[in-house]
Design a protein around this motif. Sequence first.
Motif, PDB file in Angstrom:
ATOM      1  N   ASN A   1       0.828  -1.209   0.000  1.00 26.48           N
ATOM      2  CA  ASN A   1       0.000   0.000   0.000  1.00 26.48           C
ATOM      3  C   ASN A   1       0.865   1.262   0.000  1.00 26.48           C
ATOM      4  O   ASN A   1       0.499   2.276  -0.604  1.00 26.48           O
ATOM      5  N   TYR A   2       2.002   1.200   0.682  1.00 26.81           N
ATOM      6  CA  TYR A   2       2.895   2.359   0.757  1.00 26.81           C
ATOM      7  C   TYR A   2       4.053   2.272  -0.241  1.00 26.81           C
ATOM      8  O   TYR A   2       4.612   3.303  -0.630  1.00 26.81           O
ATOM      9  N   PHE A   3       4.397   1.048  -0.619  1.00 29.29           N
ATOM     10  CA  PHE A   3       5.499   0.837  -1.559  1.00 29.29           C
ATOM     11  C   PHE A   3       5.001  -0.106  -2.658  1.00 29.29           C
ATOM     12  O   PHE A   3       5.225  -1.318  -2.586  1.00 29.29           O
ATOM     13  N   PRO A   4       4.292   0.449  -3.653  1.00 29.05           N
ATOM     14  CA  PRO A   4       3.657  -0.383  -4.688  1.00 29.05           C
ATOM     15  C   PRO A   4       4.615  -1.309  -5.435  1.00 29.05           C
ATOM     16  O   PRO A   4       4.180  -2.335  -5.968  1.00 29.05           O
ATOM     17  N   ASN A   5       5.887  -0.968  -5.470  1.00 27.80           N
ATOM     18  CA  ASN A   5       6.847  -1.808  -6.185  1.00 27.80           C
ATOM     19  C   ASN A   5       7.308  -3.009  -5.367  1.00 27.80           C
ATOM     20  O   ASN A   5       8.041  -3.862  -5.879  1.00 27.80           O
ATOM     21  N   PHE A   6       6.880  -3.058  -4.125  1.00 26.71           N
ATOM     22  CA  PHE A   6       7.253  -4.197  -3.280  1.00 26.71           C
ATOM     23  C   PHE A   6       6.604  -5.463  -3.814  1.00 26.71           C
ATOM     24  O   PHE A   6       5.410  -5.511  -4.071  1.00 26.71           O
ATOM     25  N   LYS A   7       7.411  -6.471  -3.996  1.00 26.61           N
ATOM     26  CA  LYS A   7       6.918  -7.765  -4.450  1.00 26.61           C
ATOM     27  C   LYS A   7       6.938  -8.729  -3.277  1.00 26.61           C
ATOM     28  O   LYS A   7       7.999  -8.992  -2.691  1.00 26.61           O
ATOM     29  N   GLU A   8       5.758  -9.242  -2.917  1.00 27.19           N
ATOM     30  CA  GLU A   8       5.721 -10.130  -1.758  1.00 27.19           C
ATOM     31  C   GLU A   8       6.595 -11.357  -2.014  1.00 27.19           C
ATOM     32  O   GLU A   8       6.515 -11.979  -3.075  1.00 27.19           O
ATOM     33  N   PRO A   9       7.436 -11.702  -1.060  1.00 30.53           N
ATOM     34  CA  PRO A   9       8.367 -12.819  -1.253  1.00 30.53           C
ATOM     35  C   PRO A   9       7.722 -14.171  -1.005  1.00 30.53           C
ATOM     36  O   PRO A   9       6.688 -14.287  -0.345  1.00 30.53           O
ATOM     37  N   GLN A  10       8.342 -15.183  -1.551  1.00 28.52           N
ATOM     38  CA  GLN A  10       8.000 -16.544  -1.189  1.00 28.52           C
ATOM     39  C   GLN A  10       8.588 -16.776   0.195  1.00 28.52           C
ATOM     40  O   GLN A  10       9.725 -16.398   0.463  1.00 28.52           O
TER      41      GLN A  10
ATOM     42  N   LEU B   1      12.249   3.253  11.477  1.00 30.16           N
ATOM     43  CA  LEU B   1      11.919   1.832  11.393  1.00 30.16           C
ATOM     44  C   LEU B   1      10.648   1.524  12.175  1.00 30.16           C
ATOM     45  O   LEU B   1       9.785   0.760  11.717  1.00 30.16           O
ATOM     46  N   MET B   2      10.529   2.117  13.354  1.00 33.70           N
ATOM     47  CA  MET B   2       9.340   1.886  14.168  1.00 33.70           C
ATOM     48  C   MET B   2       8.102   2.530  13.552  1.00 33.70           C
ATOM     49  O   MET B   2       6.989   2.022  13.702  1.00 33.70           O
ATOM     50  N   THR B   3       8.283   3.634  12.855  1.00 32.61           N
ATOM     51  CA  THR B   3       7.157   4.246  12.146  1.00 32.61           C
ATOM     52  C   THR B   3       6.672   3.313  11.045  1.00 32.61           C
ATOM     53  O   THR B   3       5.460   3.186  10.808  1.00 32.61           O
ATOM     54  N   LEU B   4       7.602   2.644  10.383  1.00 34.73           N
ATOM     55  CA  LEU B   4       7.201   1.644   9.399  1.00 34.73           C
ATOM     56  C   LEU B   4       6.480   0.487  10.075  1.00 34.73           C
ATOM     57  O   LEU B   4       5.541  -0.088   9.505  1.00 34.73           O
ATOM     58  N   GLN B   5       6.895   0.143  11.281  1.00 37.36           N
ATOM     59  CA  GLN B   5       6.162  -0.876  12.037  1.00 37.36           C
ATOM     60  C   GLN B   5       4.713  -0.429  12.262  1.00 37.36           C
ATOM     61  O   GLN B   5       3.784  -1.229  12.157  1.00 37.36           O
ATOM     62  N   ASP B   6       4.531   0.845  12.582  1.00 34.98           N
ATOM     63  CA  ASP B   6       3.174   1.374  12.759  1.00 34.98           C
ATOM     64  C   ASP B   6       2.367   1.237  11.474  1.00 34.98           C
ATOM     65  O   ASP B   6       1.185   0.890  11.495  1.00 34.98           O
ATOM     66  N   ALA B   7       3.016   1.559  10.344  1.00 38.85           N
ATOM     67  CA  ALA B   7       2.328   1.524   9.055  1.00 38.85           C
ATOM     68  C   ALA B   7       2.074   0.094   8.586  1.00 38.85           C
ATOM     69  O   ALA B   7       1.003  -0.205   8.037  1.00 38.85           O
ATOM     70  N   PHE B   8       3.032  -0.770   8.800  1.00 38.13           N
ATOM     71  CA  PHE B   8       2.915  -2.151   8.321  1.00 38.13           C
ATOM     72  C   PHE B   8       2.051  -3.013   9.222  1.00 38.13           C
ATOM     73  O   PHE B   8       1.437  -3.975   8.766  1.00 38.13           O
ATOM     74  N   LEU B   9       2.018  -2.678  10.528  1.00 37.51           N
ATOM     75  CA  LEU B   9       1.275  -3.478  11.510  1.00 37.51           C
ATOM     76  C   LEU B   9       0.343  -2.576  12.319  1.00 37.51           C
ATOM     77  O   LEU B   9       0.496  -2.441  13.535  1.00 37.51           O
ATOM     78  N   PRO B  10      -0.627  -1.943  11.673  1.00 36.60           N
ATOM     79  CA  PRO B  10      -1.475  -0.969  12.370  1.00 36.60           C
ATOM     80  C   PRO B  10      -2.332  -1.563  13.475  1.00 36.60           C
ATOM     81  O   PRO B  10      -2.789  -0.834  14.360  1.00 36.60           O
ATOM     82  N   ASN B  11      -2.529  -2.863  13.463  1.00 34.64           N
ATOM     83  CA  ASN B  11      -3.368  -3.503  14.479  1.00 34.64           C
ATOM     84  C   ASN B  11      -2.564  -4.260  15.530  1.00 34.64           C
ATOM     85  O   ASN B  11      -3.142  -4.880  16.421  1.00 34.64           O
ATOM     86  N   GLU B  12      -1.235  -4.189  15.426  1.00 33.68           N
ATOM     87  CA  GLU B  12      -0.392  -4.898  16.369  1.00 33.68           C
ATOM     88  C   GLU B  12      -0.145  -4.050  17.611  1.00 33.68           C
ATOM     89  O   GLU B  12      -0.195  -2.824  17.566  1.00 33.68           O
TER      90      GLU B  12
END
Length: 326
Positions: free
Chosen positions: A112-121, A208-219
Motif C-alpha cells: 500500500n505504501y510501496f507499490p513496487n514491493f513484491k511479496e516474497p515466497q 523503522l518503528m514508524t514503518l512498524q506502525d504503518a505495516f502493523l497498524p493492528n499490532e
Amino acid sequence: MKFFRYLLFSAVFLTGLASCKKDTTNIWKVEVKNPVEKVQLIDISKEFYDPDIPLETFTQKYPWFQGTVPNEDFAERRKDPEEIKVYKEAVSKIDIQKLNNDLASLFSNIKNYFPNFKEPQVFLYSSALQGIMEPIFYEPEKEMLFIDITAFMGENNPNYTGLELYFQKSMNPKNIIPKVSEILAEHFVKPNFEHQKFIDQIVYYGKLMTLQDAFLPNESDALKMNYTPEQYEWAKANEANIWNYFVENNLVFSDDQRLGERFINPAPFSKFYTEIDNESSPQIGIFTGWQICRKFYQEKPETKLVDFLKMNAQEIFNQSNYKPKN
C-alpha cells in the motif's frame, strides 16, 4: 535520579488515567486496495526430515539449502533424532494458517505504501537452534524470506537453556510477524551511522518503528518493540524523564558512539548509570526515537511516508516539537 523510580511504581495509575482519555485516530489504519490474498508458504524442514523423500530429490528442489555442508553430513542430519525432535516441537507451536493470514496482511500493508514491493515466497525451516539469534533472513533480489521456527518456541523453553533471558522474551510465536516486519522495514531505510550524533541514530530507529506502525497498524506497541507489556508501560510512564535525562546530560547531539551500547543495542536494560538501571526497559533510545517520529506525524499528518523516510533527523526532530511532559 529517583524520579525514574517514582514513575515506575505509578505506571499502573498513569495507565488508568490514559485509558480514560479519548483515543487518538490511528492514521495508519487505512483500507488497502488489492490486498494480498495468500502467501506462498513452504516448510522446507518438513521435507528435509521426511525419510520418504530421497535426498537427491530434495537437493534438486532446494539447491541453495545445503550450503557448504558435505553430502555425508547433510544426509546424516536428516536422520538425527535430536534435530527431528527440535523441529517437530518448533512447528507444533505455530498456527500455519494464522501465520499465512498475518503475512498476507503485512505484505498488503507494505504494498500500500510501496507499490513496487513484491511479496516474497516464504520458507519456514529449522536451524536446529543454530540460527536463533538472527531468525529472519530476507533476500529481496530473489524475492525470498526465511523464518527459523526454532527461534520462536516460547521463552523459558528447555531448548533455550543457557540463553540470556532478555533474548528469550521475544522468542514466542507472537513475535514472528513483528520481527519479519522489522527486517522488511530495514529494506526501506538505509542506516549511515558514520560520524553521526545520537539524535541521528535514534531517529533512524524511529523511522523503522514508524514503518512498524504503518505495516502493523493492528499490532500492539509492545510487540513492535519486542517488549513485554511491563517494559512498554515503564517506557511510556518514564518518557518525559528519559528525555530530560538525555537533554540534561547533553546526549541528544553527542557523537559518543558508546551511547548505542547503552540505549540502542539489545540488552537486559538501558544504562543510565543510576540505581534505576536494572528496572529500566532495554533499547530506550529506539523507543525515544519512535516517539519523536510519532510526534512529527501528529504535527505533520499529511506527510507521505516515502517523503518522511528521506528527511534527515534534524528536520524530523525540529518539526516534531518533541517535548514530552510528565
